[in-house]
Design a protein around this motif. Structure first.
Motif, mmCIF file in Angstrom:
data_model
loop_
_atom_site.group_PDB
_atom_site.id
_atom_site.type_symbol
_atom_site.label_atom_id
_atom_site.label_comp_id
_atom_site.label_asym_id
_atom_site.label_seq_id
_atom_site.Cartn_x
_atom_site.Cartn_y
_atom_site.Cartn_z
ATOM 1 N N SER A 1 15.998 -1.797 2.722
ATOM 2 C CA SER A 1 14.607 -1.384 2.566
ATOM 3 C C SER A 1 14.432 0.067 3.002
ATOM 4 O O SER A 1 15.236 0.612 3.757
ATOM 5 C CB SER A 1 13.692 -2.287 3.400
ATOM 6 N N ASN A 2 13.347 0.686 2.529
ATOM 7 C CA ASN A 2 13.074 2.069 2.929
ATOM 8 C C ASN A 2 11.738 2.151 3.658
ATOM 9 O O ASN A 2 10.964 1.186 3.694
ATOM 10 C CB ASN A 2 13.083 2.998 1.710
ATOM 11 N N PHE A 3 11.480 3.299 4.245
ATOM 12 C CA PHE A 3 10.283 3.505 5.060
ATOM 13 C C PHE A 3 9.506 4.699 4.508
ATOM 14 O O PHE A 3 9.674 5.826 4.981
ATOM 15 C CB PHE A 3 10.674 3.742 6.524
ATOM 16 N N PRO A 4 8.648 4.485 3.510
ATOM 17 C CA PRO A 4 7.840 5.595 2.987
ATOM 18 C C PRO A 4 6.751 5.969 3.993
ATOM 19 O O PRO A 4 6.495 5.229 4.943
ATOM 20 C CB PRO A 4 7.247 5.004 1.708
ATOM 21 N N PRO A 5 6.105 7.112 3.810
ATOM 22 C CA PRO A 5 5.035 7.497 4.745
ATOM 23 C C PRO A 5 3.918 6.470 4.762
ATOM 24 O O PRO A 5 3.630 5.809 3.762
ATOM 25 C CB PRO A 5 4.547 8.837 4.175
ATOM 26 N N GLN A 6 3.282 6.343 5.913
ATOM 27 C CA GLN A 6 2.093 5.517 6.042
ATOM 28 C C GLN A 6 1.215 6.119 7.142
ATOM 29 O O GLN A 6 1.688 6.925 7.942
ATOM 30 C CB GLN A 6 2.447 4.067 6.347
#
Length: 361
Positions: free
Chosen positions: A213-218
């Motif tokens: 999985s990836n961690f896009p901006p939030q």
């Protein structure tokens, strides 16, 4: 008796031998393939007797019961274990399983199943809108060898699927929900796909398949109200722009953009997604850091393109909405461009905030 010097030499020899053996064992263990293991279940020679619990109390045993399936649906003979039950499920004479599966596939492509209550094919569910079609699809699925790809291809290449979704006045009163399938239905895209189309329009989409999985901006402070504090470090590089389906998901604190567009919560089974229409969705597309970054990427392409401003406006419209603009629509786009002091970023943000941008026609 062994002399002290000889005893010392024997101890040294034993230690050296043990060290060689342990080193060899460690090398062999390191060379072993990493094979995942799991617990297994051994069948009893005699099944455990099962009784009805009187009043739900396991200490008060009623009459004994045995495994079985509804005889009126398909007489499968004695059901002794899970393998027998699995064979009953996929028996070609059993109409229930293929009907449920093809109805789910139909729901995926048309927005609503032939049986609207896709999670209830019993007497409490709704009857199929096209029973003969459902029967034929189920039999085709079994005869194709349970080929799911064949069923997807069959549906999306059909004349029914390839219809226009344009509203027809003569059907508005007699079939407002389009259950007769006289046109294609239109609906808002799934939460993950909303991110995908924005990435695709911006030119940032990373098409790599598989992997972690990836961690896009939030937004900051998302985990402030969760029971367990968590750390979310936004990705840098190509992984930042992977498809929405790869977004890391914590059940206690799902990604806000996914939650805003009605992604399942990961706690309860979900056979059909509800689709809401809220101001938060428009605010997410307009102001969320990830979507702002995508709009900036699209604007950068427009600034660097070697074409006239009007051609850029047409290209941006086509890129975002999949169709050329009408003369009136292009006029609105170019007026916004002029009002924004010839800056393409407001144009990109506006196009990526339209209902049509996140709607499947």
């Amino acid at each position: 008796l062994m002399q002290p010097p000889l005893l010392a030499l024997a101890h040294i020899h034993l230690h050296q031998t043990r060290d060689r053996i342990e080193s060899r064992l460690a090398a062999l263990r390191a060379a072993d393939p990493d094979i995942p293991t799991t617990l297994v279940l051994a069948a009893r020679t005699e099944p455990r007797p099962t009784h009805i619990h009187i009043g739900g109390d396991f200490t008060r045993k009623g009459k004994p019961v045995v495994p079985g399936v509804p005889v009126w649906l398909l007489d499968a003979g004695p059901i002794r274990n899970r393998l027998d039950f699995a064979r009953w499920l996929v028996d070609p004479r059993n109409p229930l399983t293929p009907r449920v599966i093809v109805n789910r596939i139909w729901q995926h492509h048309f927005g609503l199943g032939l049986v609207e209550t896709e999670n209830d094919f019993g007497t409490q569910g709704t009857p199929p809108s096209h029973p003969e079609l459902l029967d034929w699809l189920a039999s085709e699925f079994v005869q194709s060898g349970w080929d799911v790809k064949h069923m997807h291809r069959l549906m999306v290449t059909s004349a029914t699927y390839r219809q226009s979704s344009k509203q027809r006045a003569e059907l508005a009163a007699v079939d407002p929900r389009n259950r007769w399938l006289a046109r294609m239905s239109r609906w808002r895209l799934e939460a993950e796909v909303v991110r995908d189309v924005a990435l695709c329009a911006s030119g940032l989409l990373n098409r790599r398949i598989g992997g972690p999985s990836n961690f896009p901006p939030q937004p900051d402070g998302v985990f402030r109200f969760t029971q367990v504090p968590r750390v979310w470090t936004a990705e840098v590089g190509p992984n930042r722009y992977r498809r929405g389906m790869y977004t890391h998901f914590w059940r206690s604190a799902p990604h806000p953009a996914l939650a805003a567009f009605d992604a399942p919560d990961g706690v309860n089974p979900c056979t059909r997604r509800n689709r809401s229409n809220t101001p938060l969705q428009a605010l997410t597309l307009l102001n969320d850091a990830a979507f702002m970054e995508m709009a900036q990427a699209l604007a950068r392409q427009l600034r660097e393109a070697t074409m006239s401003d009007e051609e850029k406006g047409k290209w941006a419209f086509q890129r975002c909405l999949g169709r050329p603009p009408s003369a009136a629509e292009l006029q609105v786009v170019m007026r916004l461009f002029q009002d924004a002091h010839r800056d393409w970023l407001p144009v990109a943000r506006a196009l990526m905030n339209l209902d049509e941008f996140i709607t499947r026609e």
